[in-house]
Design an enzyme around this catalytic site. Sequence first.
Site, PDB file in Angstrom:
ATOM      1  CG  HIS A   1      -6.026   1.891   5.208  1.00  0.00           C
ATOM      2  ND1 HIS A   1      -5.596   2.793   6.152  1.00  0.00           N
ATOM      3  CD2 HIS A   1      -4.978   1.056   4.987  1.00  0.00           C
ATOM      4  CE1 HIS A   1      -4.345   2.519   6.472  1.00  0.00           C
ATOM      5  NE2 HIS A   1      -3.938   1.464   5.777  1.00  0.00           N
TER       6      HIS A   1
ATOM      7  CB  SER B   1       4.591  -1.535  12.543  1.00  0.00           C
ATOM      8  OG  SER B   1       4.054  -0.239  12.774  1.00  0.00           O
TER       9      SER B   1
ATOM     10  CD  GLU C   1      -3.972  -2.754   7.460  1.00  0.00           C
ATOM     11  OE1 GLU C   1      -2.830  -2.968   7.098  1.00  0.00           O
ATOM     12  OE2 GLU C   1      -4.614  -1.758   7.125  1.00  0.00           O
TER      13      GLU C   1
ATOM     14  CG  ASN D   1      -1.759   1.205   1.375  1.00  0.00           C
ATOM     15  OD1 ASN D   1      -1.888   1.979   0.435  1.00  0.00           O
ATOM     16  ND2 ASN D   1      -2.358   1.393   2.538  1.00  0.00           N
TER      17      ASN D   1
ATOM     18  CE  LYS E   1       0.023   3.475   4.662  1.00  0.00           C
ATOM     19  NZ  LYS E   1      -0.149   3.660   6.071  1.00  0.00           N
TER      20      LYS E   1
ATOM     21  CD  GLU F   1      -3.138   5.464   6.711  1.00  0.00           C
ATOM     22  OE1 GLU F   1      -3.203   5.508   5.467  1.00  0.00           O
ATOM     23  OE2 GLU F   1      -2.150   5.017   7.322  1.00  0.00           O
TER      24      GLU F   1
ATOM     25  N   GLY G   1       1.664   2.234  11.032  1.00  0.00           N
ATOM     26  CA  GLY G   1       2.589   3.355  10.889  1.00  0.00           C
ATOM     27  C   GLY G   1       3.214   3.822  12.194  1.00  0.00           C
TER      28      GLY G   1
HETATM   29  C1  PEP Z   1      -1.137   0.119   6.141  1.00  0.00           C
HETATM   30  O1  PEP Z   1      -1.054   1.181   5.562  1.00  0.00           O
HETATM   31  O2  PEP Z   1      -2.108  -0.602   5.957  1.00  0.00           O
HETATM   32  C2  PEP Z   1      -0.086  -0.265   7.066  1.00  0.00           C
HETATM   33  C3  PEP Z   1      -0.174  -1.420   7.649  1.00  0.00           C
HETATM   34  O3  PEP Z   1       0.934   0.639   7.256  1.00  0.00           O
HETATM   35  P1  PEP Z   1       2.325   0.340   7.987  1.00  0.00           P
HETATM   36  O4  PEP Z   1       2.879  -0.929   7.384  1.00  0.00           O
HETATM   37  O5  PEP Z   1       3.165   1.512   7.686  1.00  0.00           O
HETATM   38  O6  PEP Z   1       2.044   0.171   9.435  1.00  0.00           O
END
Ligand code: PEP
Length: 257
Positions: free
Chosen positions: A94, A211, A166, A7, A9, A96, A172
Amino acid sequence: MKTIVANWKMNVGVRESVALARGTLLALRGKPHLPDVVVCPSFTSLGEVRKVIARSYVSLGAQDVSSQDQGAMTGEISARMLFEAGVTHVIIGHSERRNLLHETDELIAQKVVQAFTHKLVPFICVGESKKDRETTHHTEVVRAQLRVALSLTDRKQLGRFFIAYEPVWAIGTGVNAGVQDILEMHQFIRHEIVEYLGDRTPAFGVLYGGSVTGENAYDYLREKEVEGLLVGGASVKLTHMTEILKAAQSVLERQSS
Ligand code: PEP
């Protein structure tokens, strides 16, 4: 099989997306045990990335889709448009988008309908907040997210899909979830989906995201219940992404021997 979703982003433009796509192909070249890899660039990079990954094992994903089929929806991109652009997968719900753009479970359910209607494979994201986990409400929260996300889809329309677990506190932040917590949640999700959809349940996979790095990817992927990873930050750094892909290859190689 293991699925690795990148992803990207709103972090990279067209030129960098093309370079990342090329690098991803290079990391997979000549390897006997390949995971399924889905790269999710920004909408503006889909066309160029599509050219790079044409006739490869890498699939094209979008980071979002409109909840509506068509019409006066300035700025929105429909599932039909994504399909036309060569997209086969789409990230929906997601955290976000839920938190920063106030997407509700109901809106997410409409997006899931659009994905199935236009034959896109959705990665439906669910996950609890830090507070939910601390107050041991995490399974309750995830159950509600799952049920609402699938509530508008006609059982006959269901196709292959993924649930991406998630936890919000892990995205993040550099604070990744422990393997045991993930296993418990993945088992819970699998059980909930089968109970909710019953004998209409199509093939589906449960992924972890939060992460993920080159260092921790192997520990997750070696678990049968972790059918893949959704990677954010590390996926825009080619050396990290290459390590994650290597971890997936090692696990697949081990499983095949
Ligand atoms: C994500 O954007 O779904 C995500 C898991 O980000 P990160 O790997 O940076 O935690």
